[in-house]
Design a protein around this motif. Sequence first.
Motif, PDB file in Angstrom:
ATOM      1  N   VAL A 294      40.547  37.412  46.095  1.00 56.37           N
ATOM      2  CA  VAL A 294      41.089  36.841  45.972  1.00 56.37           C
ATOM      3  C   VAL A 294      41.223  35.594  44.773  1.00 56.37           C
ATOM      4  O   VAL A 294      41.954  35.058  43.806  1.00 56.37           O
ATOM      5  CB  VAL A 294      41.036  35.511  47.426  1.00 56.37           C
ATOM      6  N   VAL A 295      39.709  35.242  44.329  1.00 59.45           N
ATOM      7  CA  VAL A 295      39.647  34.867  42.791  1.00 59.45           C
ATOM      8  C   VAL A 295      38.674  35.851  41.944  1.00 59.45           C
ATOM      9  O   VAL A 295      37.728  36.302  42.654  1.00 59.45           O
ATOM     10  CB  VAL A 295      38.994  33.268  43.107  1.00 59.45           C
ATOM     11  N   ARG A 296      38.470  35.574  41.194  1.00 57.62           N
ATOM     12  CA  ARG A 296      37.567  36.334  40.370  1.00 57.62           C
ATOM     13  C   ARG A 296      36.450  35.244  39.706  1.00 57.62           C
ATOM     14  O   ARG A 296      37.067  34.341  39.032  1.00 57.62           O
ATOM     15  CB  ARG A 296      37.817  37.267  38.907  1.00 57.62           C
ATOM     16  N   ARG A 297      34.812  35.392  40.568  1.00 59.04           N
ATOM     17  CA  ARG A 297      33.893  34.255  39.815  1.00 59.04           C
ATOM     18  C   ARG A 297      33.706  34.240  38.259  1.00 59.04           C
ATOM     19  O   ARG A 297      32.924  35.368  37.928  1.00 59.04           O
ATOM     20  CB  ARG A 297      32.753  34.784  40.500  1.00 59.04           C
ATOM     21  N   VAL A 298      33.323  34.092  37.619  1.00 61.13           N
ATOM     22  CA  VAL A 298      33.036  33.595  35.958  1.00 61.13           C
ATOM     23  C   VAL A 298      31.916  32.652  35.893  1.00 61.13           C
ATOM     24  O   VAL A 298      31.680  31.682  36.239  1.00 61.13           O
ATOM     25  CB  VAL A 298      34.225  33.820  35.005  1.00 61.13           C
ATOM     26  N   HIS A 299      31.163  32.130  34.398  1.00 64.42           N
ATOM     27  CA  HIS A 299      30.476  31.642  34.519  1.00 64.42           C
ATOM     28  C   HIS A 299      31.140  30.299  35.220  1.00 64.42           C
ATOM     29  O   HIS A 299      31.542  30.108  34.032  1.00 64.42           O
ATOM     30  CB  HIS A 299      29.800  31.553  32.914  1.00 64.42           C
ATOM     31  N   GLY A 300      29.995  29.538  35.664  1.00 62.03           N
ATOM     32  CA  GLY A 300      30.417  28.448  36.552  1.00 62.03           C
ATOM     33  C   GLY A 300      31.533  27.971  37.316  1.00 62.03           C
ATOM     34  O   GLY A 300      31.327  26.628  37.720  1.00 62.03           O
ATOM     35  N   GLY A 301      32.480  29.060  37.315  1.00 64.67           N
ATOM     36  CA  GLY A 301      33.303  28.513  38.324  1.00 64.67           C
ATOM     37  C   GLY A 301      34.362  29.964  38.747  1.00 64.67           C
ATOM     38  O   GLY A 301      34.147  30.872  39.263  1.00 64.67           O
ATOM     39  N   ALA A 302      35.106  29.548  38.974  1.00 61.03           N
ATOM     40  CA  ALA A 302      36.234  30.706  39.320  1.00 61.03           C
ATOM     41  C   ALA A 302      37.718  30.784  38.773  1.00 61.03           C
ATOM     42  O   ALA A 302      38.556  29.658  38.470  1.00 61.03           O
ATOM     43  CB  ALA A 302      36.836  31.154  40.820  1.00 61.03           C
ATOM     44  N   VAL A 303      38.012  32.201  38.217  1.00 58.97           N
ATOM     45  CA  VAL A 303      39.522  32.164  37.561  1.00 58.97           C
ATOM     46  C   VAL A 303      40.634  32.764  38.858  1.00 58.97           C
ATOM     47  O   VAL A 303      39.691  33.620  39.877  1.00 58.97           O
ATOM     48  CB  VAL A 303      39.809  32.585  36.481  1.00 58.97           C
ATOM     49  N   PRO A 304      41.620  33.251  38.691  1.00 59.24           N
ATOM     50  CA  PRO A 304      42.563  33.854  40.032  1.00 59.24           C
ATOM     51  C   PRO A 304      42.390  35.133  39.749  1.00 59.24           C
ATOM     52  O   PRO A 304      42.143  36.026  37.811  1.00 59.24           O
ATOM     53  CB  PRO A 304      43.506  34.015  39.546  1.00 59.24           C
ATOM     54  N   VAL A 305      42.374  36.080  40.182  1.00 57.82           N
ATOM     55  CA  VAL A 305      42.164  37.482  39.637  1.00 57.82           C
ATOM     56  C   VAL A 305      43.281  38.161  39.182  1.00 57.82           C
ATOM     57  O   VAL A 305      42.498  39.138  38.103  1.00 57.82           O
ATOM     58  CB  VAL A 305      42.524  38.366  41.312  1.00 57.82           C
ATOM     59  N   ARG A 306      44.463  38.111  38.434  1.00 61.05           N
ATOM     60  CA  ARG A 306      45.317  37.703  38.153  1.00 61.05           C
ATOM     61  C   ARG A 306      44.897  37.452  36.030  1.00 61.05           C
ATOM     62  O   ARG A 306      45.091  38.145  35.272  1.00 61.05           O
ATOM     63  CB  ARG A 306      46.090  36.996  38.293  1.00 61.05           C
ATOM     64  N   ALA A 307      44.057  36.679  35.905  1.00 63.60           N
ATOM     65  CA  ALA A 307      43.521  36.163  35.003  1.00 63.60           C
ATOM     66  C   ALA A 307      42.756  37.530  33.662  1.00 63.60           C
ATOM     67  O   ALA A 307      42.657  37.099  32.872  1.00 63.60           O
ATOM     68  CB  ALA A 307      42.259  35.120  35.307  1.00 63.60           C
ATOM     69  N   LEU A 308      41.913  38.165  35.039  1.00 65.57           N
ATOM     70  CA  LEU A 308      41.733  39.705  34.320  1.00 65.57           C
ATOM     71  C   LEU A 308      42.321  40.409  34.236  1.00 65.57           C
ATOM     72  O   LEU A 308      42.565  41.310  34.814  1.00 65.57           O
ATOM     73  CB  LEU A 308      40.176  39.714  34.608  1.00 65.57           C
ATOM     74  N   HIS A 309      43.369  40.614  33.048  1.00 62.29           N
ATOM     75  CA  HIS A 309      44.310  41.830  33.167  1.00 62.29           C
ATOM     76  C   HIS A 309      45.211  42.096  31.898  1.00 62.29           C
ATOM     77  O   HIS A 309      44.003  41.492  30.544  1.00 62.29           O
ATOM     78  CB  HIS A 309      45.971  41.247  33.496  1.00 62.29           C
ATOM     79  N   LEU A 310      45.508  42.982  31.434  1.00 61.33           N
ATOM     80  CA  LEU A 310      46.099  43.651  30.398  1.00 61.33           C
ATOM     81  C   LEU A 310      47.901  42.789  30.747  1.00 61.33           C
ATOM     82  O   LEU A 310      48.435  43.861  28.916  1.00 61.33           O
ATOM     83  CB  LEU A 310      46.372  45.040  30.288  1.00 61.33           C
ATOM     84  N   VAL A 311      48.307  42.714  30.629  1.00 64.49           N
ATOM     85  CA  VAL A 311      49.016  42.149  30.313  1.00 64.49           C
ATOM     86  C   VAL A 311      49.637  40.754  30.598  1.00 64.49           C
ATOM     87  O   VAL A 311      49.100  39.646  30.680  1.00 64.49           O
ATOM     88  CB  VAL A 311      50.094  42.160  31.859  1.00 64.49           C
ATOM     89  N   GLU A 312      50.433  40.487  29.633  1.00 62.67           N
ATOM     90  CA  GLU A 312      49.868  39.146  28.901  1.00 62.67           C
ATOM     91  C   GLU A 312      51.935  38.491  28.975  1.00 62.67           C
ATOM     92  O   GLU A 312      53.054  39.206  29.132  1.00 62.67           O
ATOM     93  CB  GLU A 312      50.499  39.303  26.703  1.00 62.67           C
ATOM     94  N   GLN A 313      51.511  36.574  28.829  1.00 62.31           N
ATOM     95  CA  GLN A 313      52.924  36.147  28.630  1.00 62.31           C
ATOM     96  C   GLN A 313      53.035  36.311  27.493  1.00 62.31           C
ATOM     97  O   GLN A 313      52.896  36.283  26.230  1.00 62.31           O
ATOM     98  CB  GLN A 313      52.801  34.570  29.436  1.00 62.31           C
TER      99      GLN A 313
END
Length: 259
Positions: free
Chosen positions: A48-67
């Motif tokens: 559901v989320v991706r753990r990063v240092h100090g917290g979490a970001v959405p899984v979609r935050a690690l991707h190859l597609v840019e806005q």
Amino acid sequence: MYAEERQEAIAAQVLREGRASVTELALAYAVTTETVRRDLAALDRAGVVRRVHGGAVPVRALHLVEQGVHEREHTRAHHKDAIAAAAGEFFPLSGATVLLDAGTTTARIAAHLPTDRDLVVVTNSVPVAARLAPLPSVSLHLLGGRVRGVTQAAVGEQALRTLDGIRVDIAFIGTNAISTRHGLSTPDGDEAAVKRAMVKCANYVVVAADSSKVGREEFASFASISDVDTLITDTEIADDDRKALEDGGVEVVRAGGRP
């Protein structure tokens, strides 16, 4: 609140805001940081989320597609405006050389470029170049190469060769993500290569990034935290993220809103 309810609420907050720190989640749900870390671990395992240092970001935050630029232009606009205004205080005196990276925040910084001094400005951004070209006080150098439509930035060997042969007093760099572990990162390898060369050719590096980028990690790292002199962000940066960056030698400037 049951653990399942809390985890559901945490996941919704991370997806809604783009990131969340362990400290702020612990305060919001009146639990210990250890409990939050267990919740994030469970959500990470569930995808559901991706753990990063100090917290979490959405899984979609690690991707190859840019806005694209147009989509990002209105995202967190008031934070970007405050960051750009604060960055205006970093422009050097007359005769200095300035590098402006591509990005919606750096484009706003270009609008704050002082016209009371003569500056040499290097950029790979088509929108930044269009904004600065009419200014008589600016000696503008536009990097050549292939222009990526999604970022309107020149990338490729031509841009890299030019950057390899120059030195600038100060560079204003944009980034999709910043973390103490992965440094500055972006989804595209070609974009990362140009940003890496920009950081390398600068005597002083200012990163302009709103707080939603802090704690996130993207595919291609282009600089470490130790390469950054100053981060200009907004007042919503979490205290633990700010401290981690400052412990790494980065001056953190919080622009706009509360002090």
